[in-house]
Design an enzyme around this catalytic site. Structure first.
Site, short mmCIF file in Angstrom:
data_model
loop_
_atom_site.label_atom_id
_atom_site.label_comp_id
_atom_site.label_asym_id
_atom_site.label_seq_id
_atom_site.Cartn_x
_atom_site.Cartn_y
_atom_site.Cartn_z
N LYS A 93 -11.24 4.47 -6.44
CA LYS A 93 -10.31 5.45 -5.84
C LYS A 93 -10.73 6.88 -6.18
O LYS A 93 -9.96 7.66 -6.74
CB LYS A 93 -8.86 5.16 -6.25
CG LYS A 93 -8.39 3.76 -5.84
CD LYS A 93 -6.94 3.51 -6.16
CE LYS A 93 -6.48 2.13 -5.76
NZ LYS A 93 -6.99 1.04 -6.62
P1 5BU Z 1 -2.85 -8.30 -7.31
O1 5BU Z 1 -2.93 -8.99 -8.61
O2 5BU Z 1 -3.18 -9.19 -6.11
O3 5BU Z 1 -1.54 -7.55 -7.15
O4 5BU Z 1 -4.01 -7.20 -7.40
C1 5BU Z 1 -4.18 -6.23 -6.41
C2 5BU Z 1 -5.45 -5.44 -6.64
O5 5BU Z 1 -5.64 -4.57 -5.54
C3 5BU Z 1 -5.47 -4.55 -7.89
O6 5BU Z 1 -6.78 -4.59 -8.42
C4 5BU Z 1 -5.16 -3.15 -7.37
O7 5BU Z 1 -5.86 -2.13 -8.06
C5 5BU Z 1 -5.65 -3.20 -5.95
N1 5BU Z 1 -4.86 -2.38 -5.00
C6 5BU Z 1 -3.54 -2.64 -4.71
O8 5BU Z 1 -2.93 -3.54 -5.24
N2 5BU Z 1 -2.90 -1.85 -3.80
C7 5BU Z 1 -3.48 -0.82 -3.16
O9 5BU Z 1 -2.86 -0.16 -2.34
C8 5BU Z 1 -4.85 -0.58 -3.49
C9 5BU Z 1 -5.51 -1.37 -4.39
BR1 5BU Z 1 -5.74 0.79 -2.66
#
Ligand code: 5BU
Length: 264
Positions: A93
């Site tokens: 990011k």
């Molecule tokens: P989760 O465990 O499926 O919630 O992980 C989501 C990943 O995606 C996590 O590594 C965040 O940094 C990433 N992410 C997110 O969740 N939402 C966003 O809008 C963005 C990245 Br951009």
């Protein structure tokens, strides 16, 4: 199946080599899954990739959250990812001005040397994409930038006007692989796809088979619905790495994502 048959107009319209690379890997593996490998130690990370590598097309990292990170262990980890034919996506990011973003591609982590894809905010203007592309160029590599057009987290400030501006500026830029779209709201994703058209990819976090609210403001939508609404890649973290059996969870996300693509 040939990627051109699976991806249709998306394949025909893609211009960045990294977009075709991703679509090729996804078609080979019959998986539109990017694993968000949010584990804190090198051993845990490597174990996870060994378990699920065959069922995912890309690997999303946060290189700065690993407790025992070292140059050598990261080198080995990237070699493991490459062995599994995974694109490596550092979800950094970036948000600074172009020249600083270029410099931030080097430094301790030297992201330019091993990442295929990185994320960036467009808040500082489109030169950030040139800066990141220059970073890869400095070491003779190629990559693609995913711009945050939407986010999955509750209360984020990426409103409709901002999204439209990111799509307008990002679509015109050859170094942009595509956009991050919000997987927790298929309606928003469908609208994003309408604005983006066919040329750029949409990658989607906030996806889990158990839909609803996650930890600390995260929100989840259904993986099939995300692809059906126009996403090209589901980014799945806890849905896989917190599952009792990450291997079969990854297989299930892959199955759903591939089915959704063919039905789309
Ligand atoms: P989760 O465990 O499926 O919630 O992980 C989501 C990943 O995606 C996590 O590594 C965040 O940094 C990433 N992410 C997110 O969740 N939402 C966003 O809008 C963005 C990245 Br951009």
């Amino acid at each position: 199946m040939q990627p051109k048959d699976a991806w249709g107009s998306r394949w025909r319209n893609a211009t960045l080599p990294m977009a075709k690379h991703y679509m090729t890997v996804a078609a080979e593996k019959q998986s539109l899954v990017c694993l968000a490998a949010d584990r804190n130690t090198m051993a845990d990370l490597s174990e996870l990739v060994q378990q699920v590598g065959p069922f995912i097309a890309a690997l999303k990292t946060h290189v700065d959250l690993i407790d025992d990170w070292s140059v050598e262990s990261w080198h080995d980890f990237c070699a493991l990812a490459n062995k599994h034919n995974l694109l490596i996506f550092e979800d950094r990011k970036f948000a600074d001005i172009g020249k600083i973003s270029r410099a931030q591609m080097s430094g301790v982590y030297n992201i330019r040397a091993w990442s295929d894809i990185v994320t960036a905010h467009l808040i500082s203007g489109p030169d950030i994409v040139d800066g990141l592309q220059a970073g890869w160029n400095d070491v003779g590599r190629q990559g693609g930038v995913l711009l945050l057009a939407q986010m999955s987290s509750r209360g984020n400030l990426l409103g409709e006007d901002y999204t439209a501006k990111v799509v307008e500026l990002g679509s015109a830029h050859a170094g942009v692989l595509g956009f991050i779209g919000n997987g927790s709201r298929p309606v928003e994703l469908a609208e994003l796809r309408r604005q983006v058209g066919e040329q750029k990819l949409i990658w989607t976090p906030g996806v889990n088979i158990s839909v609803g609210d996650g930890e600390m403001g995260q929100r989840y939508g259904d993986p099939y619905d995300a692809i059906a609404a126009g996403s090209d890649c589901i980014i799945v973290g806890s849905g896989i790495h917190r599952a009792n059996d990450p291997r079969s969870a990854a297989q299930e996300y892959a199955r759903l994502s591939w089915k959704a693509l063919l039905e789309r």
